[in-house]
Write a protein that holds these residues in place. Structure first.
Motif, PDB file in Angstrom:
ATOM      1  N   PHE A  37       0.847  -1.186   0.000  1.00 36.33           N
ATOM      2  CA  PHE A  37       0.000   0.000   0.000  1.00 36.33           C
ATOM      3  C   PHE A  37       0.885   1.238   0.000  1.00 36.33           C
ATOM      4  O   PHE A  37       2.060   1.167   0.340  1.00 36.33           O
ATOM      5  CB  PHE A  37      -0.889   0.029   1.248  1.00 36.33           C
ATOM      6  CG  PHE A  37      -1.983  -1.003   1.240  1.00 36.33           C
ATOM      7  CD1 PHE A  37      -1.721  -2.328   1.554  1.00 36.33           C
ATOM      8  CD2 PHE A  37      -3.283  -0.654   0.918  1.00 36.33           C
ATOM      9  CE1 PHE A  37      -2.720  -3.284   1.551  1.00 36.33           C
ATOM     10  CE2 PHE A  37      -4.303  -1.591   0.906  1.00 36.33           C
ATOM     11  CZ  PHE A  37      -4.008  -2.908   1.230  1.00 36.33           C
ATOM     12  N   ARG A  38       0.283   2.354  -0.329  1.00 31.31           N
ATOM     13  CA  ARG A  38       1.010   3.614  -0.218  1.00 31.31           C
ATOM     14  C   ARG A  38       0.071   4.696   0.283  1.00 31.31           C
ATOM     15  O   ARG A  38      -1.143   4.622   0.071  1.00 31.31           O
ATOM     16  CB  ARG A  38       1.635   4.024  -1.546  1.00 31.31           C
ATOM     17  CG  ARG A  38       0.641   4.354  -2.649  1.00 31.31           C
ATOM     18  CD  ARG A  38       1.391   4.614  -3.948  1.00 31.31           C
ATOM     19  NE  ARG A  38       0.489   4.952  -5.047  1.00 31.31           N
ATOM     20  CZ  ARG A  38       0.878   5.095  -6.301  1.00 31.31           C
ATOM     21  NH1 ARG A  38       2.174   4.916  -6.637  1.00 31.31           N
ATOM     22  NH2 ARG A  38       0.012   5.408  -7.237  1.00 31.31           N
ATOM     23  N   GLN A  39       0.665   5.662   0.951  1.00 29.06           N
ATOM     24  CA  GLN A  39      -0.123   6.770   1.466  1.00 29.06           C
ATOM     25  C   GLN A  39       0.678   8.052   1.360  1.00 29.06           C
ATOM     26  O   GLN A  39       1.761   8.172   1.930  1.00 29.06           O
ATOM     27  CB  GLN A  39      -0.533   6.530   2.916  1.00 29.06           C
ATOM     28  CG  GLN A  39      -1.523   7.543   3.444  1.00 29.06           C
ATOM     29  CD  GLN A  39      -2.160   7.106   4.745  1.00 29.06           C
ATOM     30  OE1 GLN A  39      -1.644   6.236   5.469  1.00 29.06           O
ATOM     31  NE2 GLN A  39      -3.314   7.678   5.059  1.00 29.06           N
ATOM     32  N   LYS A  43      -3.828  12.054   1.850  1.00 31.12           N
ATOM     33  CA  LYS A  43      -4.589  11.134   1.001  1.00 31.12           C
ATOM     34  C   LYS A  43      -4.834   9.825   1.737  1.00 31.12           C
ATOM     35  O   LYS A  43      -4.155   9.491   2.706  1.00 31.12           O
ATOM     36  CB  LYS A  43      -3.824  10.874  -0.305  1.00 31.12           C
ATOM     37  CG  LYS A  43      -3.706  12.096  -1.191  1.00 31.12           C
ATOM     38  CD  LYS A  43      -3.149  11.719  -2.554  1.00 31.12           C
ATOM     39  CE  LYS A  43      -3.115  12.922  -3.487  1.00 31.12           C
ATOM     40  NZ  LYS A  43      -2.607  12.548  -4.842  1.00 31.12           N
ATOM     41  N   GLU A  44      -5.812   9.092   1.240  1.00 31.66           N
ATOM     42  CA  GLU A  44      -6.115   7.796   1.825  1.00 31.66           C
ATOM     43  C   GLU A  44      -5.060   6.769   1.422  1.00 31.66           C
ATOM     44  O   GLU A  44      -4.393   6.920   0.392  1.00 31.66           O
ATOM     45  CB  GLU A  44      -7.492   7.326   1.367  1.00 31.66           C
ATOM     46  CG  GLU A  44      -8.645   8.144   1.933  1.00 31.66           C
ATOM     47  CD  GLU A  44      -9.987   7.521   1.603  1.00 31.66           C
ATOM     48  OE1 GLU A  44     -11.007   8.074   2.048  1.00 31.66           O
ATOM     49  OE2 GLU A  44     -10.015   6.506   0.897  1.00 31.66           O
ATOM     50  N   ALA A  92       5.232   8.684  -1.807  1.00 36.33           N
ATOM     51  CA  ALA A  92       4.365   8.273  -0.698  1.00 36.33           C
ATOM     52  C   ALA A  92       5.173   7.428   0.277  1.00 36.33           C
ATOM     53  O   ALA A  92       6.301   7.009  -0.025  1.00 36.33           O
ATOM     54  CB  ALA A  92       3.176   7.460  -1.210  1.00 36.33           C
ATOM     55  N   MET A  93       4.572   7.169   1.417  1.00 35.53           N
ATOM     56  CA  MET A  93       5.083   6.141   2.314  1.00 35.53           C
ATOM     57  C   MET A  93       4.490   4.825   1.835  1.00 35.53           C
ATOM     58  O   MET A  93       3.276   4.733   1.616  1.00 35.53           O
ATOM     59  CB  MET A  93       4.664   6.420   3.750  1.00 35.53           C
ATOM     60  CG  MET A  93       5.235   5.448   4.758  1.00 35.53           C
ATOM     61  SD  MET A  93       6.996   5.688   5.001  1.00 35.53           S
ATOM     62  CE  MET A  93       6.981   7.137   6.078  1.00 35.53           C
TER      63      MET A  93
END
Length: 126
Positions: A37-39, A43-44, A92-93
């Motif tokens: 995943f990325r965030q 943002k979601e 993103a993370m």
């Protein structure tokens, strides 16, 4: 229990490549499905890619199809995310996640389906 440790994040220029790694330990059954995943700030959390570890079936978000590849090395208990042709919007993370009975419908990888998470690794594309 499952422990996940991500690595490989860095700052790169647009068009470049990175490979993220997620080293997993603990209950193998609880890692039947692993995902990235990325965030980004504000943002979601977005599901990027997922792999079923028993048969290697993979899923990708439309935003990364053709550029990112998820893979696994079962001997090393590690899942990778190869990221090519990186864009600034990929900044993103990035988090690794795992769980067992995850059903992915329509290619949508949902954060709520995963109970085990790593601490994340930062990817910055400029």
């Amino acid at each position: 229990d499952v422990q996940l440790v991500e690595s490989g994040g860095a700052s790169v220029q647009a068009g470049g490549s990175l490979r993220l790694s997620c080293a997993a330990s603990g209950d193998t059954y609880s890692r039947a499905c692993m995902a990235w995943f990325r965030q980004a700030p504000g943002k979601e959390r977005e599901g990027v890619a997922a792999i079923y570890t028993n048969d290697g079936t993979t899923y990708y978000a439309d935003s990364v199809k053709g550029r990112f590849t998820i893979s696994q090395d079962n001997a090393k208990n590690t899942v990778y995310l190869q990221m090519n042709s990186l864009k600034p919007e990929d900044t993103a993370m990035y988090y690794c996640a795992a769980d067992t009975a995850v059903l992915i419908f329509g290619g949508t990888i949902k954060a709520a389906d995963f109970g085990y998470w790593g601490q994340g690794t930062q990817v910055t594309v400029s």
